[in-house]
Design an enzyme around this catalytic site. Structure first.
Site, short mmCIF file in Angstrom:
data_model
loop_
_atom_site.label_atom_id
_atom_site.label_comp_id
_atom_site.label_asym_id
_atom_site.label_seq_id
_atom_site.Cartn_x
_atom_site.Cartn_y
_atom_site.Cartn_z
N ASN A 98 2.90 1.66 4.72
CA ASN A 98 2.94 -0.14 5.08
C ASN A 98 2.37 0.12 6.94
O ASN A 98 3.12 -0.32 7.19
CB ASN A 98 4.29 -0.38 4.50
CG ASN A 98 3.95 -1.62 4.79
OD1 ASN A 98 5.74 -1.70 5.65
ND2 ASN A 98 3.40 -2.85 5.25
N CYS A 116 -1.57 1.36 7.49
CA CYS A 116 -2.53 0.35 7.40
C CYS A 116 -3.31 -0.40 7.25
O CYS A 116 -4.07 -1.26 7.05
CB CYS A 116 -3.71 1.88 6.67
SG CYS A 116 -2.93 3.24 8.17
N ARG A 117 -3.55 -0.66 5.18
CA ARG A 117 -4.72 -1.15 5.29
C ARG A 117 -3.12 -2.59 4.75
O ARG A 117 -3.38 -3.56 4.95
CB ARG A 117 -4.58 -0.95 3.25
CG ARG A 117 -5.57 -0.12 3.24
CD ARG A 117 -5.80 0.63 2.07
NE ARG A 117 -4.23 1.55 2.04
CZ ARG A 117 -4.20 2.36 0.78
NH1 ARG A 117 -5.21 2.08 0.07
NH2 ARG A 117 -3.27 3.23 0.45
N SER A 118 -1.65 -2.49 4.32
CA SER A 118 -1.21 -4.32 3.92
C SER A 118 -0.59 -4.24 5.42
O SER A 118 -0.57 -5.84 5.43
CB SER A 118 -0.01 -3.59 2.85
OG SER A 118 1.13 -2.40 3.56
N CYS A 165 1.00 -1.23 0.06
CA CYS A 165 -0.75 0.15 0.10
C CYS A 165 0.68 1.66 -0.02
O CYS A 165 1.91 0.91 -0.20
CB CYS A 165 -0.79 0.14 1.23
SG CYS A 165 0.18 -0.05 2.75
N ASP A 218 -8.36 4.05 1.15
CA ASP A 218 -7.49 4.15 1.76
C ASP A 218 -7.99 4.72 3.35
O ASP A 218 -8.59 5.57 3.35
CB ASP A 218 -6.22 5.36 1.78
CG ASP A 218 -5.26 5.50 2.83
OD1 ASP A 218 -5.45 5.04 3.87
OD2 ASP A 218 -4.18 6.53 2.19
P1 4NP Z 1 -1.62 2.60 4.27
O1 4NP Z 1 -2.48 4.21 4.13
O2 4NP Z 1 -1.03 2.90 2.65
O3 4NP Z 1 -2.80 2.06 3.99
O4 4NP Z 1 -0.41 2.32 5.21
C1 4NP Z 1 -1.65 5.22 4.38
C2 4NP Z 1 -1.07 5.73 5.85
C3 4NP Z 1 -0.32 6.90 5.56
C4 4NP Z 1 -0.16 7.64 5.59
C5 4NP Z 1 -0.95 7.68 4.25
C6 4NP Z 1 -1.95 6.56 3.56
N1 4NP Z 1 0.52 9.09 5.16
O5 4NP Z 1 0.03 9.40 4.36
O6 4NP Z 1 0.93 9.48 5.56
#
Ligand code: 4NP
Length: 155
Positions: A14, A16-18, A11, A126
């Site tokens: 790394n 939240c989702r993955s 993602c 997201d």
């Molecule tokens: P992820 O979510 O891609 O599912 O881990 C996010 C985590 C952090 C950010 C964006 C999405 N960020 O902008 O810091």
């Protein structure tokens, strides 16, 4: 003896989702006794070395899984040699992966929800900027995808 299949979830951050996708596939594989190498990474570098978002930890905990020891890392070109399959959580992640993919590397790239009948082409949204219900929805999607992936890997 054949080698265990290997799957990398990617993602953006790394955190939240993955990590939830990684936890879901570990659980589904273990449930059926499937030997599989599983990891996750982010296309971005902001959270390298950090643990998962507390809301992802809470969601995993609700399903009896402790992901607090996971640590974020950034995807690297060597991943295209180390993993058979690299699964992007959304289309932007997939486009970023296509940019850094090494020509001729064995990893097969796809969108995670391409592995769920009826959800092909869709993103796992997201949940970072939303509330806890977004993390519930993420869990639903990644755990359903994990069930289908295990079935595919067993074929
Ligand atoms: P992820 O979510 O891609 O599912 O881990 C996010 C985590 C952090 C950010 C964006 C999405 N960020 O902008 O810091």
């Amino acid at each position: 003896m054949s080698q265990a299949p290997s799957v990398l979830f990617v993602c953006l951050g790394n955190i939240c989702r993955s990590p939830l996708a990684e936890a879901a596939l570990r659980r589904e594989a273990e449930a059926v006794g499937l030997d599989v190498v599983v990891d996750s990474a982010g296309t971005g570098a902001w959270h390298i070395g950090k643990g998962p978002d507390p809301r992802s930890c809470d969601e995993a905990q609700r399903h009896g899984i402790d992901i607090r020891a996971y640590r974020a890392r950034q995807v690297s070109p060597s991943d295209f040699h180390r993993f058979d399959r690299i699964l992007a959580l959304d289309a932007a992640n997939l486009a970023d992966l296509e940019r850094i993919a090494l020509p001729g590397a064995p990893a097969r790239l796809s969108l995670l929800l391409d592995h769920v009948p009826g959800l092909s082409g869709q993103d796992v949204a997201d949940p970072y900027y939303g509330g806890p219900e977004g993390f519930e929805e993420t869990w639903r999607q990644v755990s359903e995808a994990a069930r289908h992936l295990v079935a595919e890997l067993q074929r």
